[in-house]
Enzyme design. Structure first.
Site, short mmCIF file in Angstrom:
data_model
loop_
_atom_site.label_atom_id
_atom_site.label_comp_id
_atom_site.label_asym_id
_atom_site.label_seq_id
_atom_site.Cartn_x
_atom_site.Cartn_y
_atom_site.Cartn_z
N LYS A 173 0.80 -1.35 -0.02
CA LYS A 173 0.06 0.01 -0.04
C LYS A 173 0.94 1.20 0.01
O LYS A 173 1.70 1.41 0.94
CB LYS A 173 -1.05 -0.01 1.22
N GLY A 185 4.94 3.84 10.93
CA GLY A 185 3.81 5.03 10.98
C GLY A 185 3.79 5.34 12.43
O GLY A 185 4.37 4.97 13.40
N SER A 186 2.49 6.07 12.50
CA SER A 186 1.96 6.57 13.78
C SER A 186 1.38 5.25 14.70
O SER A 186 1.11 4.39 14.38
CB SER A 186 0.84 7.54 13.61
N ARG A 187 1.31 5.66 16.01
CA ARG A 187 0.72 4.51 17.07
C ARG A 187 -0.63 4.48 16.49
O ARG A 187 -1.20 3.33 16.42
CB ARG A 187 0.80 5.13 18.37
N GLY A 205 -2.34 4.90 13.69
CA GLY A 205 -2.36 3.90 12.53
C GLY A 205 -1.95 2.49 12.78
O GLY A 205 -2.62 1.56 12.51
N GLY A 206 -0.84 2.40 13.61
CA GLY A 206 -0.25 0.83 13.71
C GLY A 206 -1.36 0.02 14.64
O GLY A 206 -1.69 -0.91 14.39
N GLU A 263 6.06 -0.67 13.49
CA GLU A 263 7.09 0.39 14.20
C GLU A 263 6.09 1.64 14.25
O GLU A 263 5.79 2.23 13.43
CB GLU A 263 8.23 0.80 13.40
N CYS A 284 12.27 8.16 13.47
CA CYS A 284 11.81 7.61 14.65
C CYS A 284 12.46 7.45 15.59
O CYS A 284 12.32 7.13 16.91
CB CYS A 284 11.19 6.10 14.11
N GLU A 292 5.30 10.87 22.16
CA GLU A 292 6.20 11.55 21.34
C GLU A 292 5.43 12.43 20.50
O GLU A 292 4.38 12.67 20.14
CB GLU A 292 6.18 10.41 19.98
#
Length: 515
Positions: A177, A234-236, A238-239, A258, A295, A386
């Protein structure tokens, strides 16, 4: 870029934006539909058995060919990536080298064969009180893998990045994606992978690709029952959204995400006393590199009060004041950074120590450096969240006991760093067990920005740095995410995989010993 895509509108298209100006870029790219996701997953499933059966030389040759095709794109790839990300050409040239290098490294891993994990325990028919059966183990690929491109590394963590390289090395077809912030870069690299697959005779469907700005495409990809694992950077938010989808399936699958890290840096007392000013200057260089959009950015500093810390802060203040802001990757990232730094600035227990030169309010944000006390940090968990970008928080501690208490409360991290002299080692020793529990990589006298692609590298860590702290997304160990063990008990030799035959070449353990 907030368009909602539906299967009923297959002609919809979208453009990338110039990171430095927000100006739409040509050309427009067609948005994938849910039918496209289904087709890519079906093709990957159809290719799986043929691709996993490829021999080491063929699979490694495919990875080498991808690297060659990316290099053949030349400056056009770098120019497009620079437009879409705002990153300078020098940085992207290095990132292309890293992308090509990790593809070639995984090609060598495939040829070496250690990834197969062969173990053989020969039968012991005369063993008492019970005989032992013949047991033979190897690692096999898990199946088609979904990979999500990352915003901050348009090459090395995206379409042909480490997740794709390690999954293909394991024998897993990949469906990517593409990240919507750099569709042009994504399209060029996707074409390079397709060209490499065709040139090396890989099965149709070994690489699939969907694109578009809507979250529903990624959700459909993870939910598809033919996908066996997911790689994400990516972001928390999103993950974790992908983790929930993956765990809610009839057959749950792993998501290797991650997500979030502030990478604490401990400034030990003697190091501060002898080189506090130099450390302050070096810190700003790490903090502001790439507009802080790493990151592994040093988002948290811990130190004991004293003259050395004062020298550190003074030097950091001077260095930051001379820093010109750089374009941020996307408008969404810039807005999130502005929100996060505003929240810190508004906190009555936080002092703004220094700031860089003022941003333009369009693409560039001012780098910022804050300070608080150990007591205040321990009382307010939000200080440990973060802020993605060039922002860092210094926690001033009364003594090493207070510093250790702060370290013990931070969340899981990708990295933790100690700046220390020989005279600090005794005081640092009790911190090592804390750091081991908190981070995937522990550094001494360096800065966490910069991740070497090597056999011993770990780019992972306890939650929320990653969704699975047992793994890494960088380095050769990354291949293990997309493999699973199968044991063969008492199978006739003609039914065994070739690498499990007696006398087969390649690395193996026999009765627990290297053979």
């Amino acid at each position: 870029m907030e368009t909602v895509v539906s299967e009923a509108d297959p002609q919809q298209s979208f453009r990338g934006l110039a990171a430095a100006t927000g100006t739409p870029l040509e050309p427009a790219y067609p948005v994938s539909t849910l039918a496209d996701v289904d087709a890519a997953c079906a093709a990957a499933e159809a290719a799986f058995d043929a691709y996993r059966a490829t021999d080491a030389d063929a699979r490694a040759g495919f990875l080498d060919a991808i690297a060659d095709e990316i290099l053949a794109l030349g400056d056009a790839l770098l120019d497009r990536a620079s437009q879409e990300s705002g990153l300078p050409l020098a940085r992207l040239t290095g990132e292309r080298g890293r992308t090509v290098g990790q593809l070639k490294l995984f090609a060598q891993v495939v040829r070496d064969g250690c990834w197969r994990g062969v173990r053989i325990d020969p039968a012991q028919p005369d063993r008492q009180p019970l005989p032992r059966p013949d047991l033979r183990l190897r690692m096999i690929p898990v199946g088609p893998v979904a990979v999500f491109g990352a915003s901050n590394f348009p090459l090395a963590f995206s379409t042909a990045g480490g997740d794709t390289a390690s999954a293909l090395a394991a024998g897993c077809p990949v469906v990517v994606k593409g990240h919507p912030a750099h569709p042009g870069t994504d399209a060029m690299v996707a074409d390079a992978i397709r060209a490499a697959a065709k040139r090396t005779g890989m099965p149709d469907g070994v690489f699939g690709h969907v694109r578009g700005p809507a979250n529903e495409l990624g959700a459909a990809l993870v939910a598809d029952p033919r996908i066996a694992a997911v790689g994400f950077t990516g972001s928390r938010a999103g993950g974790l959204a992908l983790v929930r989808i993956a765990q809610g399936r009839d057959v749950p699958i792993p998501v290797y995400a991650e997500m979030s890290s502030i990478n604490p840096v401990v400034l030990m007392p003697h190091a501060l006393e002898t080189r506090g000013a130099a450390l302050g200057t070096a810190f700003v260089g790490s903090l502001t590199m790439g507009a802080g959009q790493f990151c592994t950015n040093p988002g948290l500093l811990l130190a004991v009060e004293g003259p050395g810390l004062d020298a550190f802060v003074a030097a950091a203040k001077d260095a930051l004041a001379a820093h010109d802001p750089q374009p941020m990757l996307t408008g969404g990232i810039r807005q999130a950074f502005a929100h996060g730094t505003a929240a810190l600035a508004a906190n009555p227990n936080v002092e703004e120590v220094a700031a860089g030169r003022t941003g333009d309010g369009v693409a560039r944000e001012t780098a910022r450096f804050f300070s608080t006390t150990a007591y205040a940090f321990l009382a307010d968990a939000a200080m440990g969240h973060e802020v993605f970008g060039a922002s860092s928080l210094l926690v001033r501690c009364a003594d090493m006991d207070a510093l250790a208490k702060v370290l013990a409360t931070v969340e899981g991290q990708l990295t933790a760093t100690l700046h220390l002299d020989a005279e600090d080692r005794a005081a640092a020793q009790p911190l090592i067990p804390i750091l081991e529990r908190k981070a995937g990589r522990i550094l001494a006298n360096g800065w966490p920005t910069g991740v070497e692609v090597a056999h011993a590298m770990v780019h992972g860590g306890p939650f929320p740095a990653t969704s699975d702290g047992r793994t890494t997304s960088v380095g050769t160990l990354a291949i293990d995410r997309y493999l699973r063990p199968v044991c063969y008990q008492d199978l006739p030799a003609e039914l065994l995989p070739a690498e499990l035959h007696d006398g087969a070449e390649g690395p193996k353990l026999v009765d627990g010993k290297a053979a």
